[in-house]
Design an enzyme around this catalytic site. Structure first.
Site, mmCIF file in Angstrom:
data_model
loop_
_atom_site.group_PDB
_atom_site.id
_atom_site.type_symbol
_atom_site.label_atom_id
_atom_site.label_comp_id
_atom_site.label_asym_id
_atom_site.label_seq_id
_atom_site.Cartn_x
_atom_site.Cartn_y
_atom_site.Cartn_z
ATOM 1 N N ARG A 1 43.038 27.001 48.396
ATOM 2 C CA ARG A 1 43.093 27.797 47.383
ATOM 3 C C ARG A 1 42.373 28.746 47.523
ATOM 4 N NH1 ARG A 1 47.410 25.366 47.795
ATOM 5 N NH2 ARG A 1 48.570 24.375 46.258
ATOM 6 N N HIS B 1 50.008 32.424 53.342
ATOM 7 C CA HIS B 1 50.057 31.096 52.706
ATOM 8 C C HIS B 1 51.116 30.395 53.705
ATOM 9 C CE1 HIS B 1 49.537 28.777 48.997
ATOM 10 N NE2 HIS B 1 49.683 28.113 49.765
ATOM 11 N N GLU C 1 46.354 36.449 45.147
ATOM 12 C CA GLU C 1 47.556 36.289 46.078
ATOM 13 C C GLU C 1 48.721 36.854 45.928
ATOM 14 O OE1 GLU C 1 47.358 32.431 49.046
ATOM 15 O OE2 GLU C 1 49.038 31.974 47.359
#
Length: 323
Positions: free
Chosen positions: A234, A281, A262
């Site tokens: 993360r 991602h 993000e």
């Protein structure tokens, strides 16, 4: 989950298996529903298969599902979906996170290989000069620091030890004792020592209040010159701006599949630095890989129907340590 997601995760053959296991016609399996339709389905549901973009299963939602006995999550983290209300009702919770872990491990190992080979710097200078033999960077005998003995972190450690590269693996994790770390094939150290002694640091800890900014500016400065940071966990675990400064100075390289925020805003330094690779991602199950999640979920439902233990069962006390 949405109809487009259902079609990828639960292909027709998997939907047929699922229908047979719960004694439904395949056409009765439901994808995207809203309002009264969803409440009507929940009212008779004993098994609920969830995925991305599902609403949280709060006490209010569960009030419409009096027969619910098991939730099988066919995605990565269950945190966006589950609440304490499930365990208070005695509902079993299972996650396909193990199926999602394999692509993340594969991505991480690829990033570690590129990191150990100095691939980003080599590519950046390709047109200018080829490094002489004595300057070339090899992957063998590297000290690699693993932050977090998660299901992914453990698999990464196992793969590093299974290779013939002769890596030394360091591990930091507050929930792991030295003997357990040794059994995994890693030396347990605190975070500062891990950063000081590792030429590559790979992040596999969960996103928790106490892990935010874990790789702070202070910790990043401890990583030796020429070090590499790999993050497939993360983005919030790393101080983004501090990492950008270290990479802009040319002291560290980075492979980042996750960032904070993000996505990064347009024009952010990390997006243009030649010694940084940022991907959107994609380390977890993507495209053709998401079928793995469906297969895992269907197998869990079949185990439940047969009265067997669920392989992916989660307990409430584990939730705080999961990604």
């Amino acid at each position: 989950m949405g109809a487009d997601v259902v079609g990828r995760v639960l292909a027709p053959d998997l939907r047929q298996r699922l229908a047979r296991s719960v004694e439904l016609a395949p056409g009765e399996l439901t994808g995207e529903l809203t309002g009264a339709e969803a409440r009507a389905v929940l009212a008779g549901a004993e098994v609920l298969v969830t995925g991305w973009d599902c609403p949280r299963l709060t006490a209010g939602v569960l009030a419409h599902a009096p027969r619910l006995r098991v939730v099988v999550h066919a995605a990565g983290s269950v945190k966006p979906v589950v609440t304490n209300a499930l365990w208070e009702r005695g509902v079993l919770v299972s996650s396909a996170a193990d199926a999602n872990a394999a692509p993340v491990v594969a991505y991480t190992l690829a990033a570690l290989t590129f990191a150990a080979k100095g691939a980003l710097s080599a590519a950046a200078h390709y047109a200018e000069r080829w490094p002489p033999f004595t300057e070339r960077t090899g992957a063998d005998a590297r000290t690699i620091g693993v932050i977090g003995a998660s299901r992914i972190g453990r698999r990464v450690i196992a793969a590093l030890n299974a290779s013939d590269a002769g890596h030394r693996v360091l591990l930091t994790d507050p929930y792991v004792a030295p003997a357990e770390a040794a059994a995994l094939g890693a030396d347990l150290v605190d975070l500062p020592d891990l950063c000081r002694d590792s030429s590559i640091v790979t992040v596999h800890a969960p996103q928790l209040p106490e892990t935010r900014g874990l790789l702070s500016a202070e910790m990043l400065k401890l990583i030796p010159d020429g070090g590499v940071v790999v993050n497939t966990a993360r983005g919030s675990l790393i101080d983004t701006e501090a990492l950008a400064r270290e990479c802009a100075a040319g002291r560290l390289d980075a492979f980042l599949d996750v960032t904070d925020p993000e996505p990064l805003p347009p024009g952010h330094a990390l997006l243009s630095l030649p010694n940084v690779l940022v991907t959107p991602h994609i380390a977890g199950a993507q495209g053709s890989e998401v079928r793995r999640l469906g297969e895992y979920a269907v197998a869990e439902v079949e185990r439940y129907v047969r009265g067997e233990a669920l392989l992916g069962e989660l307990r409430r006390e584990e939730l705080g340590r999961l990604a």
